[in-house]
Scaffold this motif. Structure first.
Motif, PDB file in Angstrom:
ATOM      1  N   SER A 136     -10.094 -10.904  -7.273  1.00 12.50           N
ATOM      2  CA  SER A 136      -9.435 -11.637  -6.229  1.00 12.50           C
ATOM      3  C   SER A 136      -9.453 -10.735  -4.776  1.00 12.50           C
ATOM      4  O   SER A 136      -8.703 -11.252  -3.810  1.00 12.50           O
ATOM      5  N   THR A 187      -4.785  -4.960  -0.664  1.00 13.98           N
ATOM      6  CA  THR A 187      -3.743  -5.660  -0.871  1.00 13.98           C
ATOM      7  C   THR A 187      -4.073  -6.663  -2.155  1.00 13.98           C
ATOM      8  O   THR A 187      -4.884  -7.674  -1.902  1.00 13.98           O
ATOM      9  N   ASN A 241      -2.149  -9.175  -4.442  1.00 12.43           N
ATOM     10  CA  ASN A 241      -0.751 -10.055  -4.997  1.00 12.43           C
ATOM     11  C   ASN A 241       0.367  -9.499  -4.079  1.00 12.43           C
ATOM     12  O   ASN A 241       1.318  -9.400  -4.616  1.00 12.43           O
ATOM     13  N   GLU A 242       0.140  -9.275  -2.799  1.00  8.12           N
ATOM     14  CA  GLU A 242       1.105  -9.199  -1.937  1.00  8.12           C
ATOM     15  C   GLU A 242       1.627  -7.624  -1.974  1.00  8.12           C
ATOM     16  O   GLU A 242       2.738  -7.159  -1.660  1.00  8.12           O
ATOM     17  N   GLN A 243       0.904  -6.748  -2.841  1.00 13.28           N
ATOM     18  CA  GLN A 243       0.990  -5.401  -3.117  1.00 13.28           C
ATOM     19  C   GLN A 243       0.120  -4.583  -2.732  1.00 13.28           C
ATOM     20  O   GLN A 243      -1.079  -5.076  -2.377  1.00 13.28           O
ATOM     21  N   VAL A 244       0.332  -3.455  -2.083  1.00 13.65           N
ATOM     22  CA  VAL A 244      -0.584  -2.496  -1.517  1.00 13.65           C
ATOM     23  C   VAL A 244      -1.010  -1.423  -2.720  1.00 13.65           C
ATOM     24  O   VAL A 244      -0.242  -0.613  -3.091  1.00 13.65           O
ATOM     25  N   ASP A 301      -0.015   2.087  -6.299  1.00 12.70           N
ATOM     26  CA  ASP A 301       0.853   2.108  -4.979  1.00 12.70           C
ATOM     27  C   ASP A 301       0.936   3.763  -4.681  1.00 12.70           C
ATOM     28  O   ASP A 301       0.401   4.409  -5.230  1.00 12.70           O
ATOM     29  N   TYR A 339      -2.490  -3.263 -10.142  1.00 11.68           N
ATOM     30  CA  TYR A 339      -3.210  -4.095 -10.542  1.00 11.68           C
ATOM     31  C   TYR A 339      -4.109  -3.363 -11.824  1.00 11.68           C
ATOM     32  O   TYR A 339      -4.367  -2.265 -11.614  1.00 11.68           O
TER      33      TYR A 339
END
Length: 296
Positions: free
Chosen positions: A84, A225, A227-230, A271, A278
């Motif tokens: 994604s 980015t 799922n709204e995480q970096v 992160d 992920y």
């Protein structure tokens, strides 16, 4: 509990892979060329690593040496599955070590070694920053009795402390490695990142079973980015086992190949705090590594 074990396993792999260059070579490897390959099971993804290293010892006095060295790893990630997010910048990772070591005899049986290893581990898709740089190092005491004439079962013992900035642990951790030549046909080695049992057809042809660790940790220069995480980093941690073969062209020039299977595989985007963002493909798979090395 499973999550805790996974974090401990990943920490162990990253720690040992970051700090074992001096201890793994036992101050003897002068040059090495190596190829590794892991095709992911039930997936089109593949992992390939090309590795080259060079160490140059400079004699200071008697049996004291200053060792200047470097190692380059090019990691090729063929992420062919559907994701994604854009995986283009993850196709090539670079791990570059610059090492400065010093080893000296403290007695007839013991030698001390100290090494500092600045590291660049990054996608290198843009300008180099401090996030791409890490500091590893270690202090080791080595008792090498492999060539001793006064003992029936030659051995080598390495005790040390290692530090790796990629793990986030702010203090050194212990390192232990032990080798024993049992007789003309058998030897064993216990330690991290590799333990093995070797069978000697003769002094040139050697078969072994092994268990060990492999992997990498690198900075993503252009964070992803998901799922709204970096995701700022990417890591692969592998525990594996299998069979290996070494052929000694001379006492110093050795070719080797290992074939095996991973029994633990952790492949993640992380992160800035090294927490998982992920999970990439983590199915256990076939493992192959081959190369040639020149040692003292």
């Amino acid at each position: 509990m499973i999550l805790r074990l996974s974090k401990c396993y990943t920490l162990l792999v990253l720690l040992t892979l970051g700090c074992i260059h001096l201890a793994q070579a036992q101050l003897t490897d002068l040059a090495r060329l190596e190829y590794s390959f892991i095709p992911s099971s039930k997936s089109e993804d593949q992992y390939t690593r090309l590795r080259a290293s060079l160490n140059y010892p400079i004699k200071i006095k008697n049996k004291d040496y200053l060792i200047i060295g470097g190692e380059y790893n090019r990691i090729l990630l063929n992420l062919e599955d559907e994701y994604s997010f854009n995986t283009h910048q993850l196709k090539k990772l670079h791990v570059i070590d610059f090492s400065l070591g010093y080893t000296f005899k403290t007695s007839e049986k013991w030698r001390l070694g100290i090494q500092i290893t600045p590291r660049i581990a990054s996608t290198l898709t843009s300008k180099l920053t401090t996030d791409d740089m890490f500091l590893n190092g270690g202090v080791f005491a080595i008792k090498d009795r492999r060539d001793a004439k006064d003992i029936d079962k030659p051995y080598r013992l390495v005790l040390g402390l290692t530090y790796n900035s990629t793990t986030g642990v702010p203090f050194p951790l212990p390192f232990v490695s032990y080798f024993r030549r049992v007789n003309e046909k058998w030897s064993y080695s216990i330690g991290v990142p590799k333990s093995n049992v070797k069978y000697f057809f003769n002094e040139k042809s050697i078969l072994q079973t092994f268990a060990g660790l492999d992997g990498y940790f690198a900075n993503i220069q252009q964070p992803i980015t998901v799922n709204e995480q970096v995701a700022d980093n990417i890591s692969l941690s592998v525990a594996l086992g299998g069979l290996g073969y070494e052929y000694c062209f001379t006492k110093h020039l050795i070719a080797y190949s290992y074939i095996g299977y991973t029994f633990l595989l952790s492949n993640h985007l992380r992160d800035d705090n090294r927490d998982n963002v992920y999970k990439l493909n983590d199915l256990n798979a076939f493992y192959f590594r081959s190369g040639i090395k020149f040692k003292i």
